[in-house]
Scaffold this motif. Structure first.
Motif, PDB file in Angstrom:
ATOM      1  N   MET A   1      19.346  82.793 -69.108  1.00  0.00           N
ATOM      2  CA  MET A   1      19.413  82.190 -67.782  1.00  0.00           C
ATOM      3  C   MET A   1      18.528  82.954 -66.796  1.00  0.00           C
ATOM      4  O   MET A   1      17.803  82.346 -66.031  1.00  0.00           O
ATOM      5  CB  MET A   1      20.867  82.147 -67.310  1.00  0.00           C
ATOM      6  CG  MET A   1      21.055  81.514 -65.960  1.00  0.00           C
ATOM      7  SD  MET A   1      20.659  79.769 -65.986  1.00  0.00           S
ATOM      8  CE  MET A   1      21.785  79.162 -64.804  1.00  0.00           C
ATOM      9  N   ASN A   2      18.598  84.278 -66.818  1.00  0.00           N
ATOM     10  CA  ASN A   2      17.780  85.066 -65.896  1.00  0.00           C
ATOM     11  C   ASN A   2      16.293  84.904 -66.177  1.00  0.00           C
ATOM     12  O   ASN A   2      15.479  85.098 -65.277  1.00  0.00           O
ATOM     13  CB  ASN A   2      18.178  86.541 -65.942  1.00  0.00           C
ATOM     14  CG  ASN A   2      19.458  86.807 -65.167  1.00  0.00           C
ATOM     15  OD1 ASN A   2      19.948  85.955 -64.434  1.00  0.00           O
ATOM     16  ND2 ASN A   2      19.994  87.985 -65.335  1.00  0.00           N
ATOM     17  N   GLU A   3      15.930  84.546 -67.414  1.00  0.00           N
ATOM     18  CA  GLU A   3      14.526  84.335 -67.749  1.00  0.00           C
ATOM     19  C   GLU A   3      13.925  83.212 -66.915  1.00  0.00           C
ATOM     20  O   GLU A   3      12.753  83.272 -66.534  1.00  0.00           O
ATOM     21  CB  GLU A   3      14.368  84.042 -69.240  1.00  0.00           C
ATOM     22  CG  GLU A   3      14.580  85.272 -70.093  1.00  0.00           C
ATOM     23  CD  GLU A   3      14.396  84.998 -71.572  1.00  0.00           C
ATOM     24  OE1 GLU A   3      13.641  84.067 -71.918  1.00  0.00           O
ATOM     25  OE2 GLU A   3      15.020  85.716 -72.357  1.00  0.00           O
ATOM     26  N   TYR A   4      14.724  82.195 -66.631  1.00  0.00           N
ATOM     27  CA  TYR A   4      14.279  81.087 -65.784  1.00  0.00           C
ATOM     28  C   TYR A   4      13.884  81.610 -64.404  1.00  0.00           C
ATOM     29  O   TYR A   4      12.817  81.282 -63.884  1.00  0.00           O
ATOM     30  CB  TYR A   4      15.398  80.041 -65.685  1.00  0.00           C
ATOM     31  CG  TYR A   4      15.129  78.951 -64.681  1.00  0.00           C
ATOM     32  CD1 TYR A   4      14.242  77.924 -64.986  1.00  0.00           C
ATOM     33  CD2 TYR A   4      15.765  78.948 -63.443  1.00  0.00           C
ATOM     34  CE1 TYR A   4      13.988  76.916 -64.071  1.00  0.00           C
ATOM     35  CE2 TYR A   4      15.514  77.939 -62.523  1.00  0.00           C
ATOM     36  CZ  TYR A   4      14.631  76.937 -62.836  1.00  0.00           C
ATOM     37  OH  TYR A   4      14.365  75.927 -61.932  1.00  0.00           O
ATOM     38  N   TYR A   5      14.728  82.432 -63.801  1.00  0.00           N
ATOM     39  CA  TYR A   5      14.461  82.980 -62.471  1.00  0.00           C
ATOM     40  C   TYR A   5      13.327  84.000 -62.505  1.00  0.00           C
ATOM     41  O   TYR A   5      12.528  84.078 -61.567  1.00  0.00           O
ATOM     42  CB  TYR A   5      15.735  83.570 -61.865  1.00  0.00           C
ATOM     43  CG  TYR A   5      16.794  82.510 -61.688  1.00  0.00           C
ATOM     44  CD1 TYR A   5      16.673  81.525 -60.711  1.00  0.00           C
ATOM     45  CD2 TYR A   5      17.902  82.465 -62.521  1.00  0.00           C
ATOM     46  CE1 TYR A   5      17.616  80.531 -60.562  1.00  0.00           C
ATOM     47  CE2 TYR A   5      18.863  81.471 -62.379  1.00  0.00           C
ATOM     48  CZ  TYR A   5      18.708  80.506 -61.389  1.00  0.00           C
ATOM     49  OH  TYR A   5      19.645  79.517 -61.261  1.00  0.00           O
ATOM     50  N   LEU A   6      13.227  84.765 -63.592  1.00  0.00           N
ATOM     51  CA  LEU A   6      12.109  85.701 -63.762  1.00  0.00           C
ATOM     52  C   LEU A   6      10.780  84.947 -63.750  1.00  0.00           C
ATOM     53  O   LEU A   6       9.811  85.372 -63.110  1.00  0.00           O
ATOM     54  CB  LEU A   6      12.238  86.464 -65.085  1.00  0.00           C
ATOM     55  CG  LEU A   6      13.224  87.611 -65.133  1.00  0.00           C
ATOM     56  CD1 LEU A   6      13.455  88.064 -66.571  1.00  0.00           C
ATOM     57  CD2 LEU A   6      12.730  88.766 -64.289  1.00  0.00           C
ATOM     58  N   LYS A   7      10.751  83.820 -64.456  1.00  0.00           N
ATOM     59  CA  LYS A   7       9.538  83.011 -64.528  1.00  0.00           C
ATOM     60  C   LYS A   7       9.167  82.468 -63.143  1.00  0.00           C
ATOM     61  O   LYS A   7       7.988  82.496 -62.766  1.00  0.00           O
ATOM     62  CB  LYS A   7       9.733  81.868 -65.527  1.00  0.00           C
ATOM     63  CG  LYS A   7       8.487  81.091 -65.808  1.00  0.00           C
ATOM     64  CD  LYS A   7       8.689  80.089 -66.925  1.00  0.00           C
ATOM     65  CE  LYS A   7       7.384  79.385 -67.221  1.00  0.00           C
ATOM     66  NZ  LYS A   7       7.495  78.457 -68.329  1.00  0.00           N
ATOM     67  N   ARG A  20      16.739  90.459 -56.333  1.00  0.00           N
ATOM     68  CA  ARG A  20      15.960  89.247 -56.035  1.00  0.00           C
ATOM     69  C   ARG A  20      16.369  88.109 -56.960  1.00  0.00           C
ATOM     70  O   ARG A  20      16.451  86.959 -56.532  1.00  0.00           O
ATOM     71  CB  ARG A  20      14.464  89.528 -56.152  1.00  0.00           C
ATOM     72  CG  ARG A  20      13.948  90.400 -55.012  1.00  0.00           C
ATOM     73  CD  ARG A  20      12.496  90.748 -55.178  1.00  0.00           C
ATOM     74  NE  ARG A  20      12.079  91.642 -54.105  1.00  0.00           N
ATOM     75  CZ  ARG A  20      10.976  92.344 -54.125  1.00  0.00           C
ATOM     76  NH1 ARG A  20      10.146  92.269 -55.168  1.00  0.00           N
ATOM     77  NH2 ARG A  20      10.664  93.131 -53.118  1.00  0.00           N
ATOM     78  N   ILE A  21      16.630  88.433 -58.213  1.00  0.00           N
ATOM     79  CA  ILE A  21      17.106  87.408 -59.151  1.00  0.00           C
ATOM     80  C   ILE A  21      18.462  86.882 -58.689  1.00  0.00           C
ATOM     81  O   ILE A  21      18.701  85.670 -58.669  1.00  0.00           O
ATOM     82  CB  ILE A  21      17.186  87.977 -60.583  1.00  0.00           C
ATOM     83  CG1 ILE A  21      15.771  88.246 -61.119  1.00  0.00           C
ATOM     84  CG2 ILE A  21      17.939  87.030 -61.510  1.00  0.00           C
ATOM     85  CD1 ILE A  21      15.728  89.045 -62.401  1.00  0.00           C
ATOM     86  N   LEU A  22      19.358  87.781 -58.290  1.00  0.00           N
ATOM     87  CA  LEU A  22      20.679  87.376 -57.799  1.00  0.00           C
ATOM     88  C   LEU A  22      20.557  86.480 -56.564  1.00  0.00           C
ATOM     89  O   LEU A  22      21.227  85.441 -56.467  1.00  0.00           O
ATOM     90  CB  LEU A  22      21.525  88.611 -57.473  1.00  0.00           C
ATOM     91  CG  LEU A  22      22.885  88.350 -56.829  1.00  0.00           C
ATOM     92  CD1 LEU A  22      23.807  87.586 -57.777  1.00  0.00           C
ATOM     93  CD2 LEU A  22      23.526  89.659 -56.392  1.00  0.00           C
TER      94      LEU A  22
END
Length: 143
Positions: A1-7, A20-22
């Motif tokens: 899930m966090n990979e989506y926000y990282l991208k 920042r991800i949070l």
């Protein structure tokens, strides 16, 4: 899930950090445009200045856009992927007089303006006010 926000952060040239991800994940979870106060309430364990700096950074990198919702409040919304917040991508917003929520109306483009020589559009704030589909105009009782 966090990979989506990282991208998403990578696409906007924003260094990904846990906070920042949070914050991005929280912003993406709102069902309507949100205020700084809404974000502070949702992230009550995060320092307010960190939230404010992150909003500024996200706005600077066109990850979010802001608008005045017609009630005197500034609202934010996460931009769609690929959005550059150019004048051509400006859209209307809707403010519900009953539930006080604001929504992007991406299907309603801001009209082009013919301005005098030397003038250039940098932003437009088009807010339509009324009652959203979940609310109905309250009926006033007769006395």
């Amino acid at each position: 899930m966090n990979e989506y926000y990282l991208k998403i952060l990578n696409e906007r040239n924003i260094k990904a950090t846990a906070i920042r991800i949070l914050i991005l994940k929280t912003m993406s979870g709102f069902d309507a445009a949100f205020s700084l106060s809404d974000l502070e309430i949702a992230l009550d364990s995060v320092d307010k200045s960190t939230i404010s700096r992150t909003i500024h950074l996200f706005h600077e990198h066109q990850l979010i856009h802001s608008f005045e919702d017609g009630s005197g409040s500034v609202k934010y919304s996460v931009c769609s992927r690929g959005c550059t917040c150019s004048v051509d991508e400006l859209h209307a917003h809707f403010y519900c007089n009953y539930c006080k929520k604001a929504f992007c109306l991406e299907n309603i483009a801001v009209p082009a303006f013919s301005l005098s020589e030397g003038m250039a559009v940098e932003s437009v704030n088009l807010v339509i006010k009324g009652y959203c589909g979940k609310c109905r105009k309250p009926k006033h009782k007769l006395k």
